[in-house]
Each structure stands twice: as structure tokens, then as C-alpha cells.
Scaffold this motif. Sequence first.
Motif, PDB file in Angstrom:
ATOM      1  N   SER A 123       0.628  -1.017  -0.204  1.00 25.65           N
ATOM      2  CA  SER A 123      -0.133  -0.086   0.017  1.00 25.65           C
ATOM      3  C   SER A 123       0.886   1.126   0.101  1.00 25.65           C
ATOM      4  CB  SER A 123      -0.989  -0.128   1.367  1.00 25.65           C
ATOM      5  OG  SER A 123      -0.342   0.015   2.246  1.00 25.65           O
ATOM      6  N   GLU A 124       1.951   1.245   0.827  1.00 27.34           N
ATOM      7  CA  GLU A 124       2.930   2.259   0.538  1.00 27.34           C
ATOM      8  C   GLU A 124       3.421   2.564  -0.788  1.00 27.34           C
ATOM      9  OE1 GLU A 124       3.198  -0.292   2.678  1.00 27.34           O
ATOM     10  OE2 GLU A 124       2.392   0.821   4.718  1.00 27.34           O
ATOM     11  N   GLN A 125       3.899   1.501  -1.401  1.00 30.18           N
ATOM     12  CA  GLN A 125       4.474   1.620  -2.748  1.00 30.18           C
ATOM     13  C   GLN A 125       3.303   2.374  -3.666  1.00 30.18           C
ATOM     14  OE1 GLN A 125       5.623  -2.545  -2.986  1.00 30.18           O
ATOM     15  NE2 GLN A 125       7.529  -1.639  -4.085  1.00 30.18           N
ATOM     16  N   ALA A 126       1.855   1.812  -3.470  1.00 31.55           N
ATOM     17  CA  ALA A 126       0.715   2.102  -4.162  1.00 31.55           C
ATOM     18  C   ALA A 126       0.627   3.706  -4.102  1.00 31.55           C
ATOM     19  CB  ALA A 126      -0.330   1.482  -4.069  1.00 31.55           C
ATOM     20  N   ARG A 127       0.822   4.161  -2.845  1.00 31.22           N
ATOM     21  CA  ARG A 127       0.595   5.489  -2.554  1.00 31.22           C
ATOM     22  C   ARG A 127       1.580   6.337  -3.281  1.00 31.22           C
ATOM     23  NH1 ARG A 127      -2.676   8.195   0.957  1.00 31.22           N
ATOM     24  NH2 ARG A 127      -2.232   9.961   1.690  1.00 31.22           N
ATOM     25  N   HIS A 128       2.680   5.986  -2.903  1.00 28.34           N
ATOM     26  CA  HIS A 128       3.736   6.743  -3.486  1.00 28.34           C
ATOM     27  C   HIS A 128       3.662   6.626  -5.157  1.00 28.34           C
ATOM     28  CE1 HIS A 128       7.985   8.331  -4.342  1.00 28.34           C
ATOM     29  NE2 HIS A 128       8.127   7.314  -5.304  1.00 28.34           N
ATOM     30  N   TYR A 129       3.410   5.630  -5.800  1.00 29.06           N
ATOM     31  CA  TYR A 129       3.150   5.784  -7.163  1.00 29.06           C
ATOM     32  C   TYR A 129       1.965   6.833  -7.508  1.00 29.06           C
ATOM     33  CZ  TYR A 129       1.344   3.950 -11.860  1.00 29.06           C
ATOM     34  OH  TYR A 129       1.173   3.886 -13.084  1.00 29.06           O
ATOM     35  N   LEU A 130       1.291   6.849  -6.807  1.00 27.15           N
ATOM     36  CA  LEU A 130      -0.288   7.671  -7.124  1.00 27.15           C
ATOM     37  C   LEU A 130       0.272   9.241  -7.214  1.00 27.15           C
ATOM     38  CD1 LEU A 130      -3.170   5.694  -5.801  1.00 27.15           C
ATOM     39  CD2 LEU A 130      -2.667   5.973  -8.184  1.00 27.15           C
ATOM     40  N   THR A 131       0.986   9.477  -6.103  1.00 27.30           N
ATOM     41  CA  THR A 131       1.433  10.628  -5.800  1.00 27.30           C
ATOM     42  C   THR A 131       2.321  11.241  -6.789  1.00 27.30           C
ATOM     43  OG1 THR A 131       3.263  10.002  -4.323  1.00 27.30           O
ATOM     44  CG2 THR A 131       1.205  10.694  -3.227  1.00 27.30           C
ATOM     45  N   GLN A 132       3.289  10.219  -7.441  1.00 25.83           N
ATOM     46  CA  GLN A 132       4.095  10.585  -8.567  1.00 25.83           C
ATOM     47  C   GLN A 132       3.266  11.085  -9.785  1.00 25.83           C
ATOM     48  OE1 GLN A 132       7.634  11.004  -8.106  1.00 25.83           O
ATOM     49  NE2 GLN A 132       6.809  11.050  -6.025  1.00 25.83           N
ATOM     50  N   VAL A 133       2.348  10.182 -10.015  1.00 28.89           N
ATOM     51  CA  VAL A 133       1.234  10.230 -11.130  1.00 28.89           C
ATOM     52  C   VAL A 133       0.625  11.493 -11.077  1.00 28.89           C
ATOM     53  CG1 VAL A 133      -0.558   9.518 -12.259  1.00 28.89           C
ATOM     54  CG2 VAL A 133       1.095   7.884 -11.530  1.00 28.89           C
ATOM     55  N   LEU A 134       0.212  12.144  -9.879  1.00 29.14           N
ATOM     56  CA  LEU A 134      -0.604  13.206  -9.575  1.00 29.14           C
ATOM     57  C   LEU A 134       0.429  14.526  -9.808  1.00 29.14           C
ATOM     58  CD1 LEU A 134      -2.851  12.275  -7.016  1.00 29.14           C
ATOM     59  CD2 LEU A 134      -3.574  12.535  -9.068  1.00 29.14           C
ATOM     60  N   ALA A 135       1.414  14.234  -9.361  1.00 25.83           N
ATOM     61  CA  ALA A 135       2.732  15.155  -9.548  1.00 25.83           C
ATOM     62  C   ALA A 135       2.779  15.813 -11.066  1.00 25.83           C
ATOM     63  CB  ALA A 135       3.780  14.988  -8.794  1.00 25.83           C
ATOM     64  N   HIS A 136       3.037  14.619 -11.909  1.00 26.08           N
ATOM     65  CA  HIS A 136       3.148  14.642 -13.275  1.00 26.08           C
ATOM     66  C   HIS A 136       1.941  15.369 -13.969  1.00 26.08           C
ATOM     67  CE1 HIS A 136       7.137  13.077 -13.681  1.00 26.08           C
ATOM     68  NE2 HIS A 136       6.922  11.944 -13.045  1.00 26.08           N
ATOM     69  N   ASN A 137       0.825  15.493 -13.358  1.00 24.69           N
ATOM     70  CA  ASN A 137      -0.433  15.740 -13.837  1.00 24.69           C
ATOM     71  C   ASN A 137      -1.034  16.898 -13.111  1.00 24.69           C
ATOM     72  OD1 ASN A 137      -0.922  13.825 -16.095  1.00 24.69           O
ATOM     73  ND2 ASN A 137      -0.171  12.559 -14.598  1.00 24.69           N
ATOM     74  N   VAL A 138      -0.130  17.716 -12.640  1.00 26.18           N
ATOM     75  CA  VAL A 138      -0.646  18.626 -11.391  1.00 26.18           C
ATOM     76  C   VAL A 138      -1.572  19.582 -11.921  1.00 26.18           C
ATOM     77  CG1 VAL A 138       1.377  20.119 -11.576  1.00 26.18           C
ATOM     78  CG2 VAL A 138      -0.096  20.057  -9.451  1.00 26.18           C
ATOM     79  N   GLY A 139      -1.350  19.956 -13.352  1.00 23.10           N
ATOM     80  CA  GLY A 139      -2.178  21.100 -13.830  1.00 23.10           C
ATOM     81  C   GLY A 139      -3.851  20.455 -13.964  1.00 23.10           C
ATOM     82  N   ARG A 140      -3.709  19.136 -14.317  1.00 19.05           N
ATOM     83  CA  ARG A 140      -5.059  18.758 -14.369  1.00 19.05           C
ATOM     84  C   ARG A 140      -5.865  18.411 -12.958  1.00 19.05           C
ATOM     85  NH1 ARG A 140      -5.479  15.360 -19.837  1.00 19.05           N
ATOM     86  NH2 ARG A 140      -7.794  15.989 -19.758  1.00 19.05           N
ATOM     87  N   VAL A 141      -5.181  18.388 -12.107  1.00 22.94           N
ATOM     88  CA  VAL A 141      -5.604  18.089 -10.855  1.00 22.94           C
ATOM     89  C   VAL A 141      -6.250  19.312 -10.296  1.00 22.94           C
ATOM     90  CG1 VAL A 141      -5.003  17.521  -8.315  1.00 22.94           C
ATOM     91  CG2 VAL A 141      -3.902  16.249 -10.249  1.00 22.94           C
ATOM     92  N   PHE A 142      -5.484  20.345 -10.752  1.00 23.96           N
ATOM     93  CA  PHE A 142      -5.938  21.669 -10.217  1.00 23.96           C
ATOM     94  C   PHE A 142      -6.830  22.720 -11.155  1.00 23.96           C
ATOM     95  CE2 PHE A 142      -2.555  20.788  -7.033  1.00 23.96           C
ATOM     96  CZ  PHE A 142      -3.171  21.138  -5.846  1.00 23.96           C
ATOM     97  N   GLU A 173      -2.083  17.808  -0.315  1.00 26.15           N
ATOM     98  CA  GLU A 173      -0.607  18.435   0.251  1.00 26.15           C
ATOM     99  C   GLU A 173       0.343  17.303  -0.133  1.00 26.15           C
ATOM    100  OE1 GLU A 173       1.342  19.455   4.574  1.00 26.15           O
ATOM    101  OE2 GLU A 173      -0.921  19.145   4.493  1.00 26.15           O
ATOM    102  N   ASP A 174      -0.101  16.113  -0.021  1.00 30.60           N
ATOM    103  CA  ASP A 174       0.919  15.086  -0.306  1.00 30.60           C
ATOM    104  C   ASP A 174       1.143  15.298  -1.950  1.00 30.60           C
ATOM    105  OD1 ASP A 174       0.909  13.992   2.078  1.00 30.60           O
ATOM    106  OD2 ASP A 174      -0.374  12.210   1.509  1.00 30.60           O
ATOM    107  N   ILE A 175       0.412  15.593  -2.594  1.00 27.64           N
ATOM    108  CA  ILE A 175       0.887  15.597  -4.120  1.00 27.64           C
ATOM    109  C   ILE A 175       1.883  16.772  -4.337  1.00 27.64           C
ATOM    110  CG2 ILE A 175       0.072  16.346  -6.193  1.00 27.64           C
ATOM    111  CD1 ILE A 175      -2.827  15.465  -5.372  1.00 27.64           C
ATOM    112  N   LEU A 176       1.716  18.015  -3.899  1.00 26.95           N
ATOM    113  CA  LEU A 176       2.575  18.952  -3.959  1.00 26.95           C
ATOM    114  C   LEU A 176       4.073  18.600  -3.110  1.00 26.95           C
ATOM    115  CD1 LEU A 176       0.753  22.377  -4.136  1.00 26.95           C
ATOM    116  CD2 LEU A 176       1.633  21.214  -6.077  1.00 26.95           C
ATOM    117  N   GLY A 177       3.573  18.119  -1.849  1.00 23.19           N
ATOM    118  CA  GLY A 177       4.956  17.666  -1.234  1.00 23.19           C
ATOM    119  C   GLY A 177       5.619  16.585  -2.044  1.00 23.19           C
ATOM    120  N   SER A 178       5.208  15.731  -2.593  1.00 24.79           N
ATOM    121  CA  SER A 178       5.720  14.576  -3.291  1.00 24.79           C
ATOM    122  C   SER A 178       6.279  15.281  -4.498  1.00 24.79           C
ATOM    123  CB  SER A 178       4.908  13.451  -3.954  1.00 24.79           C
ATOM    124  OG  SER A 178       5.613  12.657  -4.619  1.00 24.79           O
ATOM    125  N   LEU A 179       6.033  16.139  -5.483  1.00 25.66           N
ATOM    126  CA  LEU A 179       6.505  17.066  -6.343  1.00 25.66           C
ATOM    127  C   LEU A 179       7.718  17.481  -6.018  1.00 25.66           C
ATOM    128  CD1 LEU A 179       6.331  17.675  -9.405  1.00 25.66           C
ATOM    129  CD2 LEU A 179       4.589  19.435  -8.735  1.00 25.66           C
TER     130      LEU A 179
END
Length: 658
Positions: A123-142, A173-179
Motif C-alpha cells: 500500500s505504501e508503494q501504491a500511495r507513492h506511485y499515485l502521488t508521482q502520477v498526480l505530480a506529473h499531472n498537477v495542472g489537471r488536478v488543479f 498536500e501530499d501531491i505538491l509535497g511529493s512533487l
Amino acid sequence: MSEIENASNSLASLEATLADAAAQLEQANPIAKAEYGVYVLDIAGRLLRCEGGIECLYRWAPTLDRAGIFHNSDWDKPATLITALVRNTLEQADQATATLECINQLRILAIANEVNWKPGFSSEQARHYLTQVLAHNVGRVFNLGKTEAQRGGPLGNVVDDLLQFVASHIGYEDILGSLCDEIWRLLGERPIQVEGAKSMITQIAISLAQSDQPLGDTRLGADRLISALFGPTQGCRDDPGLAVYRERLEAMDSQSLLQEAGGFARAMHDVGLVSDYHAGFLRWLLDSQREELIPECLGLSTTGLDSLRCYNELTLTLMREAIYPETAQCIYSLTMLLERGILFQPPLAPALWRQINMSLSATCEQQLAALFGPRQSPRVFLLAGTIAVLGQPLGVGQGNNPTCQSARAISMWSINAPDYLLHLIAQAAQFDRIIMTFEGQALDSAELPIALAPPIDNDPASTVLVPHLDRIYNEMGRRCANREEDFHCWVNPEFHGWWVGRAFAIAVDINTGKLKDYDRFVRHFFASYHPLYNGNQPVIHPQPAGLAITDSGGRFVGWHAITLLRVALDQNGEMRVYFYNPNNDSGQNWGGGVEVSTRHCGERFGESSLPFAQLASRLYIFHDEPLNLPRLDGIPEEAVKEVQTLALQSWASDRQPD
């Protein structure tokens, strides 16, 4: 009946159809799963467009996974997926593939939320993976606006809804923090190419300006990156634009200008990025004849200051000719060039004067203009790129190109023979060819067949050199094709330089791919490179080596070229191998606990490192001095066994000799 009731009925109908299709998919034999999978993806695509469809598909994603929707596809093993590829898949792939990617995101979200599980993917790997995906697509998230490709993608606004659904579970917060963490990690390697990092920082700045989401302490780390790029000093803190900033400089007194110079230097050395305002300030100093502030502006040490004073006219000319806001990052490279002290090598100054006055061929100009645009002349971009590879030899990257050998060679020449590197750049830029020798015979790149497509995302110097280097390297390999040993045995010394050891060790049989006398190979590496077993002999000239690269699951991916730089104890007393990896992102997980470090373990900027045994476990070729007679019997048995175990659990698992 209301529209909401109609939508509910449509959703319920599609969900029932999906349930039937999933059952058929699960019961289908492996050969037929692809056919049934197409039907499932069609239903899932329609479901995604329904109100509440994403949440519905989230509940069904684990079932679809178990039914085999990812069978025999790149998505079958989530631990091996690459987050940077998700954006293109969602925006540019066909509808079925984009829908499959959406199901994958929801499947991984279920794993992150611990309502689904997958062997080898926590689950930790999955969460890290998703935060990285969201970081690469931050413009669409916001919802920061879309490009034409995004508007016309196979799923359109569904992608935005999906990413925001995932973000609502992960936390903004996790998204931008990860980015931010990702940017700091990448900049810690001090790459020459920083456009990707600058683009992500720009997205962060826009997100912070427009988002009303609570971001907590994440804002502090983000503000540090943003200020380094858009407002590193008091005079440009509000990002006024270069024209206004220049007017402010005219009104500043000497103390204010000194503070500006120091502020730019601190931000540059702290973050590894150079602001356009830094270039504007440096050019203003040159135009205003305030050169006395340049050492402070660059943040030079005693070594750098000596270089500047001894080669003052050359350095000032390099600044005037190469440094503009469009090439601002070159300021850091020029600083590092001065800090290296390489200008004191007699050939360097005249070679750089030649580069300054060089006329480029029409082909070279067209190539550079096509890749870097009309903002400055091709000559400016090439001069800035040349300064970059001389100042940051460990910042050279291969981009998204299979050119690790050429990138490594450029880096190694910059370290060992910068005058030779300038010679090759001059040949390629002026004459569209380079000439090298192989076993006494001249090889002319202009007369050799094209090896690979021209690189499209390299630095300017690599853009000019790599096509020629690839042709020559391939020709050297072709001439060794019928020899009984691996061709690197002859090619590496001839291609890279005299300092490459002529003794050659390889871990596998080139005909069978099986391990060959692996115990001796491991002992030889310890006896040649480990200070405790080689008489404390340091690595004098960086040496080429080859790795068997594995993914995070320890599975073999392919062969890869690196440079062995040094072997030393880290701050914890562990013996580590420090090496150069031309891959643009060197912090990699190679499985089995072998995770490459790029900081916090004694690395210098641009270095990667691993404990000695872990690096040895992924090594498959290296060079040594032929006159050395290493003692192989002095290597502890437990050290050899550790290396063998790590290798046999990963890339060599199916390579044991019959």
C-alpha cells in the motif's frame, strides 16, 4: 423521470453489464482473454462518462484485475510501471488503452487504501506511485487549463475527474509535497538539462496561486523552489520582468548591488537552478563595467577566483557570448568550469577561443535551431552547451535515447581530456563529421551508416556529437563482431581513451549468456577496486563498466553503461562505489534491497552510489590494468557469497551454467 434518475438507471444498467462481462473475462482461457477484455474496456469507458461512474469503477477495479483485464500487458505487474508515462497514455493513446490506464489508476488506489492487494506491491508503494502520477499531472488536478492534446484526448474531461478523484483520496498536500521532493531529488544530481524541473516548478507556482486547498508546510518547501527561479533576490522578489528589473538596477547603490550579487549566488548554489534574472543581472554588470561584482555574482571559491583572474578576458568573453536569459543555466556551468581549474591546462584557453569564434555548418545550425528555437542563435546555444558539459561532466544525460555509451564518453572526456572533447565538438559543428581511429585505422563518421535517430532531448553539445559518436561506436562494434570475446574488450579503450584498462573481465559467456567463472569475476573486482584488498589504490582515471540493470522486482531489464568514479567509505563507515550513470534519473530501485543513492551517502553532485557488494552484484563487465596481478585468494568468502546471492536472486537467476 428526472435526469438524475435517468443517469442512475444508466449507471445501474452499465454496472450490471460490466458484472456479466467481468465474469466472462474471468472464466475465459488465457488465449481468449484479450477478446473478452475489449468488451470490458468498452463498457468501462462508457461507465467512466456517467455521473458516479468513476466511483463505481473504483469498486470494480480489483475484481477486473483478478478477472484478468491486465493479463499479458504492461500493466500486469504494477511494481514495474513508470509514472512519467501515464500522462501520454491518458492523453494520446487510443480509447481502449486510455480506459485501461484509468482502471489501473483505480486498482492502485484500492491497493493504497488497503481494500485490494497485490503480491510484491504494498500500500505504501501504491500511495507513492499515485502521488508521482498526480505530480506529473498537477495542472489537471488543479484545473489549470488544458493543452489542445488534453482537450482532444480519448477521454477528454474524464481524465480530470479521475485524477481529482484519486487526489481526493491521496490528499492535495501530499501531491505538491511529493512533487517538491522529486524536484529536489533530481536537482541534487545537478543535471545540465533542467527544463523539466523548471516546468514543474512553474506548475507549482500556478497551483499555489490559484488553489484554495489547505497545503500546510508543503507551501514552505515549494516557495523555496519558486523564489529560486522567479525571485531569488530583493530586487526581483515580485517577479517584475527583465525590463523593469534592469531599470531597478540602474537606481541601486553599491551595497544593494552587492546584496543582489550574493543573493543570486546563494540561490544558484543552494538549489542548482539559475533564474533568468541572474542572467539579466550578469549582463547588466558587463554592460555597466561593474566586473568587480562578478566573483560575488558567481559565488566563487579561491580556486574559481584564481581561474577568473588568470583568464579574465576569456571568461568575460564567454559570458558576453553565451549567457542570456535563454541560456541562464549556463551561469552555474561556467562557475563550475572555473571551480574545476581546468583553464590552467594549456590547450583549454585556445580551444575555447576557437569555440567562441567558430562558424557552424549549415546542417549544424539547422539542427540546433530546430531543437532550441529562434530565441538565440545556434552558435550561442552550442557555446552555452559546451560550457555546460565542461563545467558539469556528471550532469550529462542521455535523455530518452538509447545512447548511454555516447553520453558516458562525453562525460568521461570532460573529466579526463576536456581539450579532446572540444576538438570533437569543433569537428562535428564545423564539418559535420568526426574522425577517430580504431586499431590504427581512421573512422570517418560521415562515411558510416546512420546508427540511431537523431536525439531530440539532449543538451546542445550532445545533440551535435551523439549522432557521430553512435556511428563510430557501432562501426567499432561491427569490426569486432566475429571475435570470441565481448566487443567492449577492444572498443572501450579505443573509443574512450588510453586511460581505460586493457585487461577486461566479463561475468557471462557471450555465446550462451550464462555465468562464466563468476566466482573469479567477483574476486577480481574486489581485488582491483576495493581499497582493503588492492593495497589502498584509488581509482585514478574513471573507468567504463557495464551493469545488468534490473527493475524494482529484481528482473533483468538490459545492459547499461556507467563510469566507475571512486571507491570510498561513507560517513557511516560503509565502503561504497561512487559512479556516474548517464540515465537522467539515477536514483533507481533495482530490487532485492538494491536502491541507488544520489545523496546523503557521501555523494558529490552528479554521483550515484551503492555499497560495494551491491554494485558488484549488478556488474557484468569492467576493466583493469593488464600489468596488475591482483591476489584473488585474499577476498573473504562471505563477501563473495553476498555478491553471488544478490546476483542469483536477480538478473542472473536463469543464467547459471548447465
